[in-house]
Design an enzyme around this catalytic site. Sequence first.
Site, PDB file in Angstrom:
ATOM      1  N   TRP A  93     -13.637 -10.292  51.411  1.00 13.29           N
ATOM      2  CA  TRP A  93     -14.730  -9.954  52.327  1.00 13.29           C
ATOM      3  C   TRP A  93     -16.075  -9.795  51.615  1.00 13.29           C
ATOM      4  O   TRP A  93     -17.031  -9.370  52.230  1.00 13.29           O
ATOM      5  CB  TRP A  93     -14.395  -8.663  53.071  1.00 13.29           C
ATOM      6  CG  TRP A  93     -13.373  -8.827  54.148  1.00 13.29           C
ATOM      7  CD1 TRP A  93     -13.600  -9.067  55.475  1.00 13.29           C
ATOM      8  CD2 TRP A  93     -11.949  -8.776  54.016  1.00 13.29           C
ATOM      9  NE1 TRP A  93     -12.420  -9.170  56.163  1.00 13.29           N
ATOM     10  CE2 TRP A  93     -11.388  -8.990  55.295  1.00 13.29           C
ATOM     11  CE3 TRP A  93     -11.080  -8.574  52.938  1.00 13.29           C
ATOM     12  CZ2 TRP A  93     -10.015  -9.015  55.517  1.00 13.29           C
ATOM     13  CZ3 TRP A  93      -9.712  -8.604  53.154  1.00 13.29           C
ATOM     14  CH2 TRP A  93      -9.189  -8.816  54.434  1.00 13.29           C
ATOM     15  N   CYS A 150      -9.701 -11.597  59.192  1.00 11.40           N
ATOM     16  CA  CYS A 150      -8.765 -11.194  60.243  1.00 11.40           C
ATOM     17  C   CYS A 150      -8.382 -12.314  61.195  1.00 11.40           C
ATOM     18  O   CYS A 150      -7.214 -12.450  61.562  1.00 11.40           O
ATOM     19  CB  CYS A 150      -9.302  -9.980  61.000  1.00 11.40           C
ATOM     20  SG  CYS A 150     -10.672 -10.313  62.129  1.00 11.40           S
ATOM     21  N   HIS A 166     -12.164  -7.104  65.605  1.00  9.70           N
ATOM     22  CA  HIS A 166     -10.975  -7.262  64.772  1.00  9.70           C
ATOM     23  C   HIS A 166      -9.911  -7.990  65.583  1.00  9.70           C
ATOM     24  O   HIS A 166      -9.749  -7.741  66.787  1.00  9.70           O
ATOM     25  CB  HIS A 166     -10.456  -5.903  64.294  1.00  9.70           C
ATOM     26  CG  HIS A 166      -9.233  -6.018  63.427  1.00  9.70           C
ATOM     27  ND1 HIS A 166      -9.179  -6.852  62.343  1.00  9.70           N
ATOM     28  CD2 HIS A 166      -8.015  -5.417  63.508  1.00  9.70           C
ATOM     29  CE1 HIS A 166      -7.991  -6.749  61.775  1.00  9.70           C
ATOM     30  NE2 HIS A 166      -7.263  -5.892  62.475  1.00  9.70           N
ATOM     31  N   ASP A 208      -0.254  -6.868  63.381  1.00  8.02           N
ATOM     32  CA  ASP A 208      -1.534  -7.092  62.695  1.00  8.02           C
ATOM     33  C   ASP A 208      -1.272  -7.521  61.254  1.00  8.02           C
ATOM     34  O   ASP A 208      -0.892  -6.710  60.410  1.00  8.02           O
ATOM     35  CB  ASP A 208      -2.365  -5.805  62.725  1.00  8.02           C
ATOM     36  CG  ASP A 208      -3.796  -6.053  62.265  1.00  8.02           C
ATOM     37  OD1 ASP A 208      -4.074  -7.127  61.719  1.00  8.02           O
ATOM     38  OD2 ASP A 208      -4.636  -5.152  62.459  1.00  8.02           O
ATOM     39  N   TYR A 265     -18.739  -9.140  59.686  1.00  6.67           N
ATOM     40  CA  TYR A 265     -18.170  -8.711  60.968  1.00  6.67           C
ATOM     41  C   TYR A 265     -17.440  -7.382  60.859  1.00  6.67           C
ATOM     42  O   TYR A 265     -17.244  -6.693  61.852  1.00  6.67           O
ATOM     43  CB  TYR A 265     -17.224  -9.785  61.516  1.00  6.67           C
ATOM     44  CG  TYR A 265     -15.846  -9.767  60.898  1.00  6.67           C
ATOM     45  CD1 TYR A 265     -14.786  -9.173  61.563  1.00  6.67           C
ATOM     46  CD2 TYR A 265     -15.612 -10.334  59.650  1.00  6.67           C
ATOM     47  CE1 TYR A 265     -13.515  -9.149  61.009  1.00  6.67           C
ATOM     48  CE2 TYR A 265     -14.353 -10.314  59.095  1.00  6.67           C
ATOM     49  CZ  TYR A 265     -13.309  -9.729  59.766  1.00  6.67           C
ATOM     50  OH  TYR A 265     -12.056  -9.700  59.202  1.00  6.67           O
TER      51      TYR A 265
END
Length: 748
Positions: free
Chosen positions: A294, A330, A389, A412, A569
Site C-alpha cells: 500500500w 483489497c 473496503h 475477507d 483508498y
Amino acid sequence: MQKEGQSTIEMVGHQGAWTLFRYKTDPKKAKVLQGRQLSWTGLRKFAREGFYKGSTITYKKSILSDIDLQCYENNHAHRTEEMDVERLLVRRGQPFSVVLQCTEHIPQIPDHQLNLILHLGKNNEVVLKVLDSEQDHGKWWFSQRNAQGEVMLTLHSPADAPVGLYSMTVVLLSADGQILEQTEPQTFYLLFNPWCKDDSVYLPSEELLQEYILNENGILYQGSWDDITTVSWNFGQFEKDVVDICFEVLDNSPAAMKNSEMDIVNRASPVYVSRTITAMVNANDDRGVVSGRWDGEYGDGVAPTHWTGSVPILRRWSEGGGQKVRYGQCWVFTGVACTVLRCLGIPTRCITNYSSAHDTDANISVDYLVNDQLESVSEGRKDSIWNYHCWVESWMKRDDLPEGYNEWQVLDPTPQERSDGVFCCGPCPVRAVKEGEVGLKYDTPFVFSEVNADLIVWIVHPDGERSQVSQNSKMIGRNISTKSVYGDFREDITANYKYPEGSMKEREVYKKAGRQVGQKNESPGELELFIKHAPAIHGTDFDVIIEVYNAGREDTDAKLTVMSNAITYNSIHRGECQRKTTSLTVPAHKAHKEVLRLQYDHYGSCVSEHHMIRVTALLQPTDQDNIILQEVNIPLKMPALHIKIIGNAIVSRKLTAHISFTNPLPVSLQGGVFTVEGAGLTEAREIKTHGKIEPGQAVTVKFSFKPTRAGLRKLLVDFDSDRLRDVKGEASIIVRTKKRNMNAVSEI
C-alpha cells in the site's frame, strides 16, 4: 511364444500392452516382475535376453478395454462444460455415468464381478471402495447396466464428499475375490454442488446461481460513499486450467502440507475450504497467491490498479511454482477469492463497504488523535477508516453454529488482522453482524467494527492533554454494495448488516456487542461546518467550498484550518497538497464561505494511484468548547477508453479491436501500455505505444483475437503510463457459435 523349460508365466493383455500376473513355478521372479507392463515387442526382447530362459509363456486377451468418461454429456449435466469438455468435472450429490468398454462379454456373477476403487489426493492418500448398491446413504455407490460389449456404470457421490481430484479404477474380480484385471486409472474433479438440496452450499434460486456461480464477469465498487465508481473484473473461473490452479492453492496451504490426509477429509466442508482460501489468497503466512502493498512502491512487481482480472494472477502464481504475485490490494484479493470459490462451486459475490473501519485494538471504535495543526499524533498501530473496503460473501450452511446463521457469510482475504494466528477472516455470518452476536465464529467482532464502529476524534494539546472533539455513530459502514443479479448495476445491502442508524434496535445491538453508546455532541453547537465541491476531473483545477454557518443569535469569532492531502483508498497519506488558516467572524444567522482552489500543479505530483484527495477542516470557536472537525474524500474523475469491435463475433473467427485514448493531463505521457483480457475472448496481452503522448493528444491502437467460447463476453482494457495509471475501458460482445453447415449433413 515358447521357450524350453518347465516354468509358465501367465500374461493378460490390455490395449496393446501385456501385464504380468503370476509365475506358476518361480515366485522369486514373480515378485520382481509383478504388475510390470510390456509391449509384445518388449516381452519378446526379455525372452531373447534369457530372462525367461527355460520358461513357457502363455497369455490371454484382456476383457476390460477402456473407460469412456462421457465428459461432454456429464459436464453439460453438471454445468461444468464451460470449464472443459475433454476431461471430467462433476458435482457432488449428483449421479454421473461412464462406459466401460470390453473386448468381450463379461461373464455373469457369481463367476466374476466389477469393483470401483477411488483414490483422492496428490499422492492417493485416501482410498475409497465404491459399493455396488446403495447400502449407506452417505457412501459412494454405483449401479451397472450391460450392453453389447459395454457396461454403463452410474456413480453416485454423497452430497458431503470431499471436493478434489479423484482417480478411478475399475477392477474385475473372480468369484473368490482374486483380481483378474483392472483398468488404467482415470481422473476426474469433484466440486461443490449448489444445485443439490443435500449439499451445504445449496442455493435454491437459478437466477442467483447464474450470477454467483456461472458469471465470469463482475463489477467491483470503488470511489467514496457519496461518489461511487465501478471497475469491471474478469473472474474467469472457467478459463483453461483455472480449476487445476484452484486445487493447487488448496494443496499449498499449511494444513495440507502438514497433514494432507486430514486436509483432504476436511475438504468436505465449505466452512473449512472457504476459510483456507481467505488465508491462501494473501501471501502473508504461507505460499499464498498475492502479496499486498500500500506504499505506492511497485517497481519490483505490478501495481494493484493495473490488474483487470484474476486469471493472469493465478497463472503467474502457478507458473512461478507458488511464488507470491506482487502486488494486490483489497479489491484484488476479493476478485481472486471470488474466482477460486465460484470455480470450486461455492456461490460467492463481491462486497464493498464504504467508510470501512479498521479497528486495531478491538474496542469497536475508531480513535483519531490529531493536534491543532491537523497532524496525526497517534502512536503505534493506528485505527483507520478506509474510503472503501472489499470482501466476499459466500453462501453456505453453518452446521458448526446454532440455528439461524446459515446463508451469506463474510470472507475477507485482505491481510488486516490475524485470526487464530493467521491472516484470514471468516466465514462470519452476516446475520451475526446485524444482531451483534460477536461471540460467534469466525471474526465477528472485527467485521462488526468494519460496519458499525463509532468514529471518535481527539485533539491532543501541546501539554499532552487531549479533549474529545466529536463522536460520530453514523459515519462508518455506508452504502454497502454488490452487483445486482439483474444487470450491471448496484444493489445496496446495508440493511443486511445493520439496523437503521439511530433506531432503538440499533442501540440494542450496540449494547449486545459490548460497547458503550456515546452521548457526545448529541445537540449541535451554534456553529456548523460543511464542505462542498463540484465533480473533480483528474488533470484540472477545481474549487472546494468550506461553509461555516452561525445558528446563534450573536456574531462568533473562530479559527478555521483547512488542509488537503493526497491519500490512498485506505487513508494512507501520500503528501500534503495545500493548507489554509483563516481567522473569521461569522454573523448571527449567516454563513461564511472560504474557497480552497486545488490546482493540478499542487496535487499532480503526490496524488496516489487511487486518485483521491481528502479535504479536512477544523473549526475552533474562540469562546466555545465546541470544536468541529469535518472531512470529505474527493475522487478524481478519470478519462475513459473507447473500444470499437470490428467483425462478426463468432467462435474461432478473428475480431479486431480499436482502442482510443486521449491524454487529459496538462503534461506529456511516456511509456504508455494497454493491457487487454477477456474470459472466453483472449488471454491477457500488452500493446505498447511509441513516443510521447502530448496534452490533449489522442492515440489509437488495434489488435486481433479469436473468441474461444460463445455467450455474452467482456473485453477489459487498462492503460498505464509514467504520469497516469489505471485508465479503464470495456466492451461487451455477444459471441455466437459457428453456424452448422447444412450442406454437409447427409440425408437419411
